[in-house]
Write an enzyme that holds these catalytic residues in place. Structure first.
Site, PDB file in Angstrom:
ATOM      1  N   SER A 145      85.374  -2.136 -65.644  1.00  0.00           N
ATOM      2  CA  SER A 145      85.048  -2.867 -64.505  1.00  0.00           C
ATOM      3  C   SER A 145      85.655  -2.370 -63.244  1.00  0.00           C
ATOM      4  CB  SER A 145      85.769  -4.360 -64.536  1.00  0.00           C
ATOM      5  OG  SER A 145      87.201  -4.264 -64.815  1.00  0.00           O
ATOM      6  N   HIS A 161      90.627  -4.433 -60.142  1.00  0.00           N
ATOM      7  CA  HIS A 161      89.204  -4.773 -59.582  1.00  0.00           C
ATOM      8  C   HIS A 161      89.537  -4.413 -57.997  1.00  0.00           C
ATOM      9  CE1 HIS A 161      88.674  -8.103 -62.768  1.00  0.00           C
ATOM     10  NE2 HIS A 161      88.598  -6.837 -63.358  1.00  0.00           N
TER      11      HIS A 161
END
Length: 351
Positions: free
Chosen positions: A256, A314
């Site tokens: 991610s 992230h």
């Protein structure tokens, strides 16, 4: 909350729990028909390592408090990130040169031996026809699909390796990023291809496929590859620095961070693109607003110490994407010097 986690770089429990991405996935879809979603990377607490990962009940594991991260490991992580990033972009530059050279030579060969290429398929042997069919199918793919396919394959191979009991210890050592572990550097890269849960893998690959074509068309395949790989390691570095600062060492894995880079890059380059939430097509918003909300959620997670997702990774990935959307063209243009040097070096060796 506008969106929650579909893409997750979450924090796995290192010993007592399995990596499990059992979360609801409100997925976004670009109005042009390409789906988009949120990224997640999973994290494990830094307990004594064991190759026996017991089933989880679905509850996230909190990282242990006051677990110091060795300063040497942080220095190694920073140095590795710098060297890896430079290596990726240098390699992409050389790959671009070789691909361009091969294309020119292929066009010249076709012009010279066009009569051979014009033969009917009936005159060719069976295997040649198979290769030609595969080549035609590959050529028909979009630039994004051509980049997505090998990355998906690498993720599937790593996912299958998690299912081999004899490899469990190796996977924990090299395919999860843990700043307190003895092996720090290469896991920062390999963990970006590692998913333990099928839902985790599906969510990340779904989102990547949604944004891959827009990024690949804008960047080109060589630059896309360099950005994606470098972003994965950079997001791992942000996770390492955050864990070191908060003394909460633990294992992380997932693609991610790199995917957030693609998402942020596309949203920054095309901020007026309209996005909508899957199953809620009437609710639309701009890509620029969407990335701000996602980064705001991750910033809140970092400040408030939320443990379910690796918010630092992230946020690092998103920052890398915005940086490259802003300054990437100028940086990529500086490769010309390396291209000329490599061209001269190659010509010298051929003499």
């Amino acid at each position: 909350m506008l969106m929650s986690r579909a893409l997750c770089r979450s924090w796995l429990p290192q010993v007592a729990r399995r990596c499990h991405a059992n979360v609801n996935v409100p997925i976004l879809r670009i109005n042009s028909g390409h789906p988009a979603a949120r990224s997640c990377r999973q994290i494990h607490s830094n307990r004594k390592q064991s190759s026996n990962l017991k089933p989880t009940t679905g509850e996230p594991a909190a990282a242990e408090q006051n677990t110091p991260v060795p300063v040497n490991n942080v220095i190694k992580a920073v140095a590795f990130t710098g060297a890896f990033t430079v290596g990726c972009f240098a390699g992409a530059t050389i790959l671009e040169y070789e691909n361009t050279r091969s294309l020119i030579l292929e066009k010249a060969r076709q012009a010279r031996f066009g009569w051979w290429q014009s033969r009917s398929l009936a005159d060719r042997d069976y295997w040649t026809q198979i290769k030609q069919d595969i080549r035609r199918h590959w050529d028909s793919l979009t630039p994004g699909d051509k980049m997505f396919a090998p990355i998906l394959l690498c993720n599937l191979v790593a996912f299958a390796m998690w299912r081999v009991p004899a490899l469990k210890s190796t996977m924990i050592t090299y395919f999860t990023s843990n700043p307190a572990a003895k092996v720090v550097c290469w896991p920062m890269f390999l963990s970006t291809f590692s998913h333990y849960s099928a839902m985790h893998l599906f969510a990340n690959m779904y989102v990547m496929h949604s944004f891959a074509n827009a990024a690949a068309v804008s960047l080109g395949k060589e630059q896309f590859l360099a950005v994606y790989l470098s972003a994965g390691v950079f997001s791992s570095l942000m996770s390492v620095l955050y864990k070191a600062a908060t003394s909460q060492a633990g294992m992380s894995l997932g693609a991610s961070g790199a995917i957030m880079t693609l998402l942020a890059y596309v949203c920054t380059q095309y901020p007026d693109t309209q996005l909508s939430i899957l199953f809620l097509p009437a609710l639309t918003f701009s890509a620029g607003a969407g990335i701000k909300v996602l980064m705001g959620i991750d910033f809140a997670g970092v400040v408030m110490g939320w443990k379910f997702f690796d918010h630092a990774a992230h946020l690092g990935g998103a920052m890398f994407g915005i940086f490259w959307a802003t300054y990437g063209a100028q940086i990529w243009a500086k490769r010309i010097g390396l291209l000329n040097y490599y061209h001269d070096l190659r010509r010298t060796k051929q003499k």
